[in-house]
Enzyme design. Structure first.
Site, PDB file in Angstrom:
ATOM      1  N   ASP A   1      44.953  40.885  51.042  1.00 33.01           N
ATOM      2  CA  ASP A   1      45.017  39.724  50.168  1.00 33.01           C
ATOM      3  C   ASP A   1      45.770  38.573  50.834  1.00 33.01           C
ATOM      4  OD1 ASP A   1      44.578  38.303  47.863  1.00 33.01           O
ATOM      5  OD2 ASP A   1      46.232  39.204  46.748  1.00 33.01           O
TER       6      ASP A   1
ATOM      7  N   ASN B   1      34.350  39.191  43.495  1.00 27.46           N
ATOM      8  CA  ASN B   1      34.242  38.096  44.463  1.00 27.46           C
ATOM      9  C   ASN B   1      32.885  37.391  44.413  1.00 27.46           C
ATOM     10  OD1 ASN B   1      36.186  39.834  47.016  1.00 27.46           O
ATOM     11  ND2 ASN B   1      36.858  38.440  45.397  1.00 27.46           N
TER      12      ASN B   1
END
Length: 257
Positions: free
Chosen positions: A37, A85
């Site tokens: 991340d 996503n």
């Protein structure tokens, strides 16, 4: 690079060697899951574009796997693209898919690792599906780290797919729903997960300071240890990795006992 940065880099390398020197390889996790991340925030902080951030994150992967090889890790699961996503704007998603496809092909061409896809294949573009299938076939014989590339992956979706696979398998074998219901147990569901007969992750590392799983391997991480690191993924260093291993080795895993 100025003198202060050079000295800081030298001190970090010396510290990393010290940590590595005291690392007990018998206490190293055999399976590490990584929630990589912070690519976008790293890019913003450095005044770069989002695409540049994703590329920088992709370039970190081979280096990370090299550290894993040095420390006797056997399985690594890299979360490259979640099902969520796909809700990102096309101007970000399309380049990201291209970068991830390049990662898959690069890992396969390296020759050190065995590549395995975990995720929903149907969500991915045809070209990505081809790249994944070719990577798995090309690396199937390699006796190195098993690298799970989690692309189009969601933890809840995995469990749903496992249940669907279990039901279809029972249907193919002529097993009645009543008999299936009587025989369902944790091990049966586990065999139908994307990771199949693989060991569950011992350690999950998440970068960027976020302290949540976001749906990563919900079933497999029931007894995993977690390590949350403040640094963004593109800036993740070997010393950060070694600290995670040291922290893991210091914990006492009771598994509910």
């Amino acid at each position: 690079m100025n003198l202060r940065d050079k000295l800081r880099g030298l001190l970090v390398r010396l510290y990393a060697r010290r940590v590595e020197g005291h690392l007990d390889h018998a206490q190293v996790p055999k399976h590490i899951g990584v929630i990589m991340d912070g690519n976008r925030r790293w890019a913003k902080a450095s005044g770069s574009s989002t695409v540049h951030g994703h590329r920088a994150g992709a370039e970190k992967i081979e280096e990370f796997l090299g550290w894993c090889t040095e420390t006797d890790v056997e399985v690594v699961t890299l979360w490259l693209l979640s099902t969520d996503n796909f809700d990102r704007p096309q101007e970000e998603l399309v380049p990201l898919l291209g970068i991830i496809e390049d990662v898959v092909r690069t890992l396969a061409a390296d020759g050190r690792w065995r590549v395995h896809h975990v995720g929903t294949m149907d969500l991915l573009p045809a070209q990505m599906q081809t790249a994944l299938k070719e990577a798995e076939e090309a690396t199937a014989h390699i006796d190195g780290i098993l690298v799970n590339v989690a692309i189009g992956y969601g933890g809840r979706q995995e469990i749903a797919d496992a249940v669907r696979s279990m039901l279809l398998d029972a249907q193919d074998k002529g097993v009645s729903m009543e008999d299936l219901a009587d025989s369902v147990d944790v091990d049966m569901i586990g065999r139908h997960l994307y990771t199949g007969a693989q060991p569950d992750p011992d350690l999950v590392i998440r970068t960027s300071g976020e302290q949540r799983l976001s749906g990563f391997m919900l079933w497999q991480t029931a007894h995993s240890e977690y390590y949350f690191c403040e640094v963004f993924w593109p800036a993740f260093r070997k010393v950060d990795f070694l600290r995670a291993l040291r922290d893991y080795a210091a914990r006492h895993r009771r598994y509910g006992g």
